[in-house]
Design a protein around this motif. Structure first.
Motif, short mmCIF file in Angstrom:
data_model
loop_
_atom_site.label_atom_id
_atom_site.label_comp_id
_atom_site.label_asym_id
_atom_site.label_seq_id
_atom_site.Cartn_x
_atom_site.Cartn_y
_atom_site.Cartn_z
N ALA A 154 0.84 -1.20 0.00
CA ALA A 154 0.00 0.00 0.00
C ALA A 154 0.88 1.26 0.00
CB ALA A 154 -0.92 -0.01 1.22
N GLY A 155 1.97 1.22 0.75
CA GLY A 155 2.87 2.37 0.82
C GLY A 155 3.51 2.65 -0.54
N TYR A 156 3.97 1.58 -1.18
CA TYR A 156 4.60 1.76 -2.50
C TYR A 156 3.58 2.30 -3.50
CZ TYR A 156 6.46 0.69 -7.10
OH TYR A 156 6.85 0.80 -8.41
N ARG A 157 2.39 1.70 -3.53
CA ARG A 157 1.34 2.15 -4.46
C ARG A 157 0.98 3.61 -4.23
NH1 ARG A 157 2.22 0.64 -8.26
NH2 ARG A 157 2.41 -1.55 -8.57
N GLN A 158 0.82 3.94 -2.94
CA GLN A 158 0.46 5.31 -2.57
C GLN A 158 1.50 6.29 -3.12
OE1 GLN A 158 -2.04 6.59 -1.03
NE2 GLN A 158 -1.24 8.61 -0.47
N HIS A 159 2.75 5.90 -3.00
CA HIS A 159 3.85 6.73 -3.46
C HIS A 159 3.82 6.93 -4.97
CE1 HIS A 159 7.42 8.16 -1.26
NE2 HIS A 159 7.67 8.61 -2.47
N ARG A 160 3.43 5.88 -5.70
CA ARG A 160 3.48 5.92 -7.15
C ARG A 160 2.19 6.38 -7.81
NH1 ARG A 160 6.51 7.20 -9.39
NH2 ARG A 160 6.39 6.03 -11.30
N ARG A 161 1.09 6.41 -7.01
CA ARG A 161 -0.24 6.58 -7.61
C ARG A 161 -0.33 7.83 -8.51
NH1 ARG A 161 -3.56 5.39 -3.42
NH2 ARG A 161 -3.48 3.23 -4.06
N ALA A 162 0.02 9.00 -7.96
CA ALA A 162 -0.19 10.24 -8.72
C ALA A 162 0.62 10.24 -10.01
CB ALA A 162 0.20 11.43 -7.85
N ASP A 163 1.86 9.80 -9.91
CA ASP A 163 2.73 9.80 -11.09
C ASP A 163 2.20 8.84 -12.16
OD1 ASP A 163 4.90 10.24 -12.72
OD2 ASP A 163 6.28 8.97 -11.61
N VAL A 164 1.87 7.61 -11.72
CA VAL A 164 1.44 6.60 -12.69
C VAL A 164 0.08 6.97 -13.29
CG1 VAL A 164 0.70 4.20 -12.95
CG2 VAL A 164 2.80 4.72 -11.70
N SER A 165 -0.90 7.30 -12.44
CA SER A 165 -2.22 7.58 -13.03
C SER A 165 -2.18 8.87 -13.83
CB SER A 165 -3.34 7.56 -11.99
OG SER A 165 -2.96 8.33 -10.89
N GLY A 166 -1.36 9.84 -13.41
CA GLY A 166 -1.23 11.08 -14.19
C GLY A 166 -0.61 10.80 -15.56
#
Ligand SMILES: Cc1cc2nc3c(=O)[nH]c(=O)nc-3n(C[C@H](O)[C@H](O)[C@H](O)COP(=O)(O)OP(=O)(O)OC[C@H]3O[C@@H](n4cnc5c(N)ncnc54)[C@H](O)[C@@H]3O)c2cc1C
Length: 388
Positions: free
Chosen positions: A325-337
């Motif tokens: 969850a921590g890794y996903r949270q960190h990457r979410r904005a960059d990846v979905s953007g």
């Protein structure tokens, strides 16, 4: 051949540019890494040219790979964005953005060579010619099965990272959006020298990108599936004539074309619940349309942040719900953007709904006329969608 390990802390499946970068990012951490790559040697013959962002340059510098690559890159000083047959254009310039270059074009094989050269780095083992056939992740202990010299083998690992490009071991919950297009790629030469200028030109049948590469241009011509065969097979002179008509004469005449090849264009995202003990990075996590040149740049940031997460957590936390969850949270904005920006560009600029072309023209002119907006857009292209 060095002894083949039976156990590793971290098994990375796929030693493409993203998997190889991950090994560099973990070097010196004391984490025992096994990299399994199906190619027999760490070298790639691949016709793709990639635009690397300024942010990617900074990461490659930290990984100690940039100096090897630098002699083989062509800096991009300006990017000209326009749409065919309509008003409105934007010109992004490195000097206005305060960076030495907006990006750098390189061949996939050269990038790969620069990343492969220092391997195995740190405590890593490289298992070449190893085609992974299945992974069985689990919390604290997973199993990787592979074939080497036609013999089945396996290794256990605390944590498994899939960096296989997404083609051989796709997620069970993969989401695919087929654009019904291919990228036709080749080098072309123009009458006028490029002076480090790249072009992104949107046409009704899809975008055309020209990236300065050495003395020539690397062309990425988005082509509808029904026109692909003709575009690949037509004589050079006809191809150049069609390109000239679609692109216009901003760069003078197109005078030479190299060998052509094609890649299918799809947006592929691994979705669904995460499996404990496993993470996907790079194209294995998201494969984008190359319109904005974001795929590798995004994948490299996946690799960088995953390496930081592994180094910052105790090994028995790797792959657990909190870690994932921590890794996903960190990457979410960059990846979905990155996914959204790419998809919107493809859909918006290939659409001929009445009034939309004018709206796009106004948007491009506004981008050009408003320096803060232009600078923000350039920063997002260079450092990812989360950049401000
Ligand atoms: C036409 C085109 C233009 C592009 N332009 C750009 C650009 O300008 N900028 C940009 O940032 N990105 C661009 N991209 C995207 C970029 O090429 C990818 O994002 C990048 O190559 C992904 O790297 P990867 O290591 O994740 O996957 P890959 O490059 O696919 O590497 C995967 C590796 O895994 C290995 N492998 C696969 N299956 C197995 C298995 N079962 N066992 C062991 N090993 C395995 C493969 O041999 C390979 O070495 C472009 C893509 C295309 C198609």
């Amino acid at each position: 051949m060095a002894e083949i390990p039976l156990h590793a802390d971290v098994a990375i499946v796929g030693g493409g540019p993203v998997g190889a970068a991950l090994v560099h990012a973990l070097a010196g951490s004391g984490i025992r890494v096994a990299l399994l790559e199906s190619r027999p040697v760490m070298a790639a013959r691949d016709p793709r040219a990639l635009a690397l962002s300024q942010g990617t340059r900074l990461v490659l510098q930290r990984l100690g790979c940039w100096d090897r690559l630098e002699p083989r890159v062509t800096p991009i000083q300006t990017i000209h964005v326009s749409q065919s047959g309509r008003i409105g254009r934007a010109l992004l310039a490195a000097e206005e953005t305060g960076v030495p270059a907006l990006g750098y074009t390189t061949e996939y094989g050269d990038l790969y060579g620069a990343l492969a050269e220092g391997l195995p780095a740190g405590d890593a083992s490289l298992i070449l010619g190893a085609r992974v056939t299945s992974v069985r992740p689990g919390l604290g202990c997973g199993l990787v099965e592979y074939s080497l010299e036609e013999r089945p083998r396996s290794l256990t690992a605390r944590f498994i990272i899939l960096a296989d490009g997404g083609k051989s071991l796709p997620s069970p919950d993969v989401k695919i959006k087929d654009y019904g297009q291919h990228a036709v790629i080749c080098t072309v030469r123009t009458e006028a020298a490029h002076h480090g200028r790249a072009y992104e030109r949107f046409t009704p049948s899809g975008p055309i990108a020209l990236l300065p590469l050495g003395e020539a241009y690397a062309l990425v011509w988005t082509t509808r599936n029904e026109s692909l065969e003709t575009r690949l097979a037509e004589p050079d002179a006809t191809f150049l004539e069609h390109l000239q008509r679609a692109f216009g004469d901003r760069q003078g005449r197109f005078v030479e074309v190299g060998a052509r090849s094609a890649f299918p264009l799809r947006l592929v995202t691994a979705s669904g619940p995460e499996q404990p003990g496993l993470v996907r990075v790079g194209n294995a996590a998201q494969t984008l349309h190359p319109v904005a040149g974001q795929g590798f740049n995004l994948g490299l940031r996946d690799a960088w942040w995953l390496a930081q997460s592994l180094m910052d957590s105790p090994p028995d936390a790797w792959g657990g719900p909190q870690f994932l969850a921590g890794y996903r949270q960190h990457r979410r904005a960059d990846v979905s953007g990155g996914i959204a920006m790419t998809d919107v560009l493809v859909e918006l600029f290939a659409n001929d709904i009445p009034g939309l072309a004018q709206a796009r023209g106004i948007a491009l002119s506004a981008l050009d006329a408003l320096p803060p907006l232009k600078s923000l857009f350039a920063r997002k292209m260079m450092f990812g969608a989360q950049a401000w």
